[in-house]
Scaffold this active site. Structure first.
Site, short mmCIF file in Angstrom:
data_model
loop_
_atom_site.label_atom_id
_atom_site.label_comp_id
_atom_site.label_asym_id
_atom_site.label_seq_id
_atom_site.Cartn_x
_atom_site.Cartn_y
_atom_site.Cartn_z
N CYS A 7 40.29 33.37 41.25
CA CYS A 7 39.70 33.22 42.58
C CYS A 7 39.71 31.75 42.99
O CYS A 7 39.99 31.42 44.15
CB CYS A 7 38.27 33.76 42.60
N ASP A 30 52.92 30.66 35.64
CA ASP A 30 51.99 30.63 34.52
C ASP A 30 52.03 29.25 33.88
O ASP A 30 53.10 28.66 33.75
CB ASP A 30 52.41 31.71 33.49
N ASN A 87 47.83 43.60 31.48
CA ASN A 87 46.95 43.82 30.35
C ASN A 87 45.60 44.28 30.89
O ASN A 87 45.03 43.63 31.76
CB ASN A 87 46.78 42.53 29.54
N GLY A 93 44.74 41.98 25.21
CA GLY A 93 45.01 40.60 25.57
C GLY A 93 44.58 40.14 26.95
O GLY A 93 44.92 39.03 27.34
N THR A 95 42.56 38.19 29.24
CA THR A 95 41.62 37.09 29.05
C THR A 95 41.00 36.64 30.36
O THR A 95 39.93 36.03 30.35
CB THR A 95 42.31 35.88 28.38
N HIS A 98 40.46 39.30 36.34
CA HIS A 98 40.88 39.44 37.73
C HIS A 98 42.23 40.12 37.61
O HIS A 98 43.13 39.59 36.95
CB HIS A 98 41.01 38.06 38.38
N HIS A 100 45.77 41.17 37.43
CA HIS A 100 46.98 40.37 37.60
C HIS A 100 48.13 40.96 36.81
O HIS A 100 47.93 41.69 35.85
CB HIS A 100 46.74 38.91 37.18
N HIS A 102 51.98 39.95 35.09
CA HIS A 102 52.92 38.92 34.63
C HIS A 102 54.31 39.42 34.97
O HIS A 102 54.71 40.51 34.53
CB HIS A 102 52.82 38.74 33.11
#
Length: 114
Positions: A7, A30, A87, A93, A95, A98, A100, A102
């Site tokens: 955010c 990333d 994930n 995994g 972490t 929020h 998302h 990859h």
């Protein structure tokens, strides 16, 4: 959400290398890439994880997937291939809580996920 790093990135409070942005989605490189192309695609609305999708907000999945298509094209990997990974939960995994995805590619990764 005030303590969510994604955010804060979306709101410009934390810098990022933006790749793509629409009214509903923000995508950025990333900071610890696992492949030559490693982009995070996040909805601008805070949704903690895939488990928090409802009939009222599931439309964001269309926006995320359309963004992934465009990002892969922009990054030059649409034809060679890429992975779109989510994930959901700490055991696999996640972490940052929020939602998302990859988008990873730019190298041969074989057919196995694990």
């Amino acid at each position: 959400m005030s303590d969510c790093i994604f955010c804060k990135i979306i709101n410009g409070e934390i810098p990022s290398k933006k790749v793509y942005e629409t009214e509903k989605v923000y995508a950025f490189h990333d900071i610890s890439p696992e492949a030559p192309v490693h982009v995070l695609i996040v909805p601008k609305e805070h949704i903690a994880s895939h488990n928090e999708l409802t009939a009222g907000n599931v439309g964001i999945m269309m926006d995320i997937h359309l963004a992934a298509n465009e990002i892969a094209r922009l990054m030059g990997i649409a034809d060679s291939g890429y992975r779109l990974i989510n994930n959901c939960g700490t055991d696999v995994g996640q972490t940052v809580f929020h939602l998302h995805y990859h988008l990873v590619g730019g190298k041969s990764m074989g057919s196995k996920i694990l």
